[in-house]
Design an enzyme around this catalytic site. Structure first.
Site, mmCIF file in Angstrom:
data_model
loop_
_atom_site.group_PDB
_atom_site.id
_atom_site.type_symbol
_atom_site.label_atom_id
_atom_site.label_comp_id
_atom_site.label_asym_id
_atom_site.label_seq_id
_atom_site.Cartn_x
_atom_site.Cartn_y
_atom_site.Cartn_z
ATOM 1 N N LYS A 61 4.504 17.094 -21.914
ATOM 2 C CA LYS A 61 4.811 18.533 -21.855
ATOM 3 C C LYS A 61 6.294 18.746 -21.589
ATOM 4 O O LYS A 61 6.900 19.670 -22.125
ATOM 5 C CB LYS A 61 3.951 19.216 -20.795
ATOM 6 C CG LYS A 61 2.490 19.150 -21.165
ATOM 7 C CD LYS A 61 1.605 19.837 -20.182
ATOM 8 C CE LYS A 61 0.172 19.421 -20.415
ATOM 9 N NZ LYS A 61 -0.087 17.974 -20.118
ATOM 10 N N ASP A 104 8.090 14.065 -10.343
ATOM 11 C CA ASP A 104 6.746 13.496 -10.193
ATOM 12 C C ASP A 104 6.784 12.586 -8.977
ATOM 13 O O ASP A 104 7.814 11.981 -8.678
ATOM 14 C CB ASP A 104 6.334 12.696 -11.436
ATOM 15 C CG ASP A 104 4.819 12.537 -11.546
ATOM 16 O OD1 ASP A 104 4.207 13.208 -12.416
ATOM 17 O OD2 ASP A 104 4.244 11.745 -10.763
ATOM 18 N N ASP A 156 7.617 14.248 -4.046
ATOM 19 C CA ASP A 156 6.415 15.062 -3.922
ATOM 20 C C ASP A 156 6.853 16.500 -4.185
ATOM 21 O O ASP A 156 7.768 16.995 -3.525
ATOM 22 C CB ASP A 156 5.845 14.910 -2.504
ATOM 23 C CG ASP A 156 4.493 15.592 -2.380
ATOM 24 O OD1 ASP A 156 4.323 16.700 -2.954
ATOM 25 O OD2 ASP A 156 3.608 15.025 -1.727
ATOM 26 N N CYS A 163 -5.907 20.069 -17.203
ATOM 27 C CA CYS A 163 -6.752 19.604 -18.323
ATOM 28 C C CYS A 163 -8.200 19.516 -17.842
ATOM 29 O O CYS A 163 -8.861 18.495 -18.014
ATOM 30 C CB CYS A 163 -6.252 18.275 -18.875
ATOM 31 S SG CYS A 163 -6.104 16.970 -17.650
HETATM 32 C C1 LIG Z 1 -1.715 15.788 -15.330
HETATM 33 S S1 LIG Z 1 -0.563 14.590 -14.905
HETATM 34 C C2 LIG Z 1 0.907 15.229 -15.618
HETATM 35 C C3 LIG Z 1 1.041 14.999 -17.093
HETATM 36 C C4 LIG Z 1 2.388 15.430 -17.630
HETATM 37 N N1 LIG Z 1 2.694 16.789 -17.312
HETATM 38 C C5 LIG Z 1 2.490 15.239 -19.117
HETATM 39 O O1 LIG Z 1 2.355 16.184 -19.867
HETATM 40 O O2 LIG Z 1 2.692 14.102 -19.547
HETATM 41 C C6 LIG Z 1 -0.331 14.945 -13.231
HETATM 42 C C7 LIG Z 1 0.850 14.267 -12.587
HETATM 43 O O3 LIG Z 1 1.028 14.847 -11.299
HETATM 44 C C8 LIG Z 1 1.605 13.883 -10.468
HETATM 45 N N2 LIG Z 1 1.420 14.388 -9.099
HETATM 46 C C9 LIG Z 1 0.272 14.533 -8.404
HETATM 47 N N3 LIG Z 1 0.520 15.106 -7.212
HETATM 48 C C10 LIG Z 1 1.847 15.342 -7.168
HETATM 49 C C11 LIG Z 1 2.712 15.922 -6.199
HETATM 50 N N4 LIG Z 1 2.252 16.370 -5.035
HETATM 51 N N5 LIG Z 1 4.024 15.993 -6.479
HETATM 52 C C12 LIG Z 1 4.514 15.529 -7.661
HETATM 53 N N6 LIG Z 1 3.738 14.975 -8.604
HETATM 54 C C13 LIG Z 1 2.428 14.881 -8.363
HETATM 55 C C14 LIG Z 1 0.881 12.617 -10.831
HETATM 56 O O4 LIG Z 1 1.652 11.486 -10.480
HETATM 57 C C15 LIG Z 1 0.731 12.772 -12.349
HETATM 58 O O5 LIG Z 1 1.778 12.117 -13.015
#
Ligand SMILES: C[S@@+](CC[C@H](N)C(=O)[O-])C[C@H]1O[C@@H](n2cnc3c(N)ncnc32)[C@H](O)[C@@H]1O
Length: 463
Positions: free
Chosen positions: A281, A296, A322, A390
């Site tokens: 994205k 991330d 985070d 998703c």
């Molecule tokens: C649905 S995936 C994202 C996919 C990405 N947007 C894409 O289109 O390729 C969710 C992501 O959120 C990250 N994540 C989860 N909790 C988080 C947080 N509190 N802060 C930052 N990243 C986080 C995970 O490491 C993961 O890579």
């Protein structure tokens, strides 16, 4: 470690995972792939590890080492179809196991499942599927005493193939019970069954292209979808396709390509993607010339984003952080693609329904609420925020936004116009949010149809 969900169909007792003994030498052709498939299936269902990780990257399954590319591909297709049709397979086997699975039979259950998957859904000749399952059972001391049972049960499955297939229901058999119940309640029985049917079909490869969708569709033998993504039927490894090395496109489901576009990013705009890795994205944003910050908390996944962006010749400032503690001056636009149960991606990841469970929903939705509040705080007055997941579960979509609008008068919904998503009115809720379902976007064949299930809402922060 998560136990497998057996609450739905099939009546197997739980077994420890995987063959424990080395198979005899030399192995019959194709046997190593079947043994690998049985063990990977067992590991996936008993340990809840994502299937993708077992076939590539650092956690590749040890049973795959030594297999050539063809056997690896065969292993993957056996495991994938076993998961896609697990309920049908279990029901069929249970019908011929009058006393259930024998106790202390090692990986007998998984040997039977992968063999039945071949008999029912792959073009493996019956005799090969049965013979290799018998050999796999003999190769494992705990399962060896039951080799004759394997032979008998699988021959029965082969004989009853048509009856088994005719009697199989996508929602009742091949959808984990907790999801079938939720989808019935949230979407109604008819839509729930359509979602479940779409999840049975193996999806194609969708590409997001930098430009010239028509040209890339022509060169790669695909079609241009109304949303602008290019859909291929190709089985060729993607890195062998024209335009891959040149960074002209990236792989992304057509449904997944939509949320980031709703931000209407433009050159110079400051945009933050708060859960950015591996970057599909974010690439939609960076390709517009916007100044993207990709955040991330997973350094590992951000490495993949960096590699992807390098190939695509796209720029982003990358921050391992985070999102909840990420600090920066507010942005013109914010994308929050929050972590979720991913129940909208079962077509592409048939392990998800069996490895996730109802208990995952509440902690994830609590996390989404926190992340949403942070995302609002990082949006400058007048700026745009797109929230997406998703997931097909309202707690991770519609209900999150309804609650946010109630608790924060500083944001309002900016409804999505059908024209922004290729005229796909079926994918818009009455409130103007995006709600794609796996059964949407019907094409000429089941394989050319469907979208991953996404929810997205676009919000504006008051000036
Ligand atoms: C649905 S995936 C994202 C996919 C990405 N947007 C894409 O289109 O390729 C969710 C992501 O959120 C990250 N994540 C989860 N909790 C988080 C947080 N509190 N802060 C930052 N990243 C986080 C995970 O490491 C993961 O890579």
């Amino acid at each position: 470690m998560k136990p497998p969900d057996r609450s739905h169909n099939g009546n197997f007792r739980r077994r420890p995972a995987g063959p424990s003994a080395a198979a005899p030498e030399p192995l019959a052709p194709g046997l190593a792939a079947r043994i690998a498939a049985a063990q990977i299936l067992a590991d996936t269902l008993t340990m809840g590890r994502p299937l993708d990780e077992r076939f590539s990257g650092e956690n590749v399954h040890p049973r795959l080492t030594g297999l050539d590319a063809r056997d690896r591909a065969l292993t993957r297709s056996i495991v994938t179809v076993s998961l896609r049709r697990l309920g049908t397979i279990r029901k069929a086997l249970a019908g011929f196991l009058d006393k259930g699975l024998p106790k202390k039979s090692g990986s007998l259950e998984w040997t039977l499942v992968v063999a039945a998957a071949q008999l029912l859904f792959l073009d493996t000749p019956d005799h090969a599927a049965v013979d290799l399952a018998v050999r796999a059972a003999r190769a494992e001391p705990a399962a060896a005493p039951f080799a004759a049972l394997v032979n008998g049960v699988l021959r029965n499955v082969a004989r009853a193939r048509q009856e088994i297939l005719d009697g199989s229901d996508a929602l009742d058999d091949d959808t984990p019970a907790w999801l079938a119940a939720r989808w019935r309640a949230n979407y109604g029985a008819s839509v729930a069954r359509s979602i479940a049917s779409a999840n049975r079909d193996e999806p194609t490869l969708d590409l997001s292209v930098k430009s010239d969708a028509e040209g890339w569709a022509r060169r790669l033998g695909g079609i241009v979808l109304p949303t602008g993504s290019v859909r291929l039927e190709s089985h060729v490894p993607i890195c062998e396709l024209e335009g891959y090395k040149e960074g002209e496109w990236w792989v992304q489901d057509a449904g997944a390509a939509l949320p980031a576009r709703l931000l209407k990013a433009s050159p110079g705009m400051r945009v933050v993607d708060l859960c950015a890795a591996p970057g599909g994205k974010g690439a939609e944003i960076a390709v517009t010339g916007a100044r993207l910050t990709a955040v991330d908390r997973s350094a590992e996944r951000l490495k993949r984003l960096a590699v992807n962006f390098e190939r695509l010749r796209l720029n982003a400032e990358i921050a391992v952080a985070d999102a909840l503690s990420f600090d920066a001056p507010p942005f013109d636009a914010v994308l929050l693609d929050a972590p979720c149960t991913a129940t909208g991606t079962i077509r592409r990841h048939p392990d998800v329904g069996w490895t996730k469970r109802l208990g995952d929903l509440a902690p994830l939705s609590a996390q989404q609420t926190q992340l949403l509040d942070k995302a609002v705080a990082l949006t400058k007055p007048g700026g745009l925020l797109v929230y997406c997941t998703c997931s097909l579960e309202p707690e991770e979509g519609e209900l999150q936004i309804a609650a946010l609008l109630r608790r924060n008068p500083d944001v309002r919904r900016l409804p999505i116009d059908p024209g922004e998503i290729g005229g796909l009115t079926e994918c818009l809720s009455p409130a103007g949010d995006l709600r794609t379902l796996p059964c949407h976007l019907r094409g000429p064949t089941p394989r050319l149809s469907g979208l991953d299930g996404f929810f997205a809402a676009r919000l504006r922060r008051r000036s």
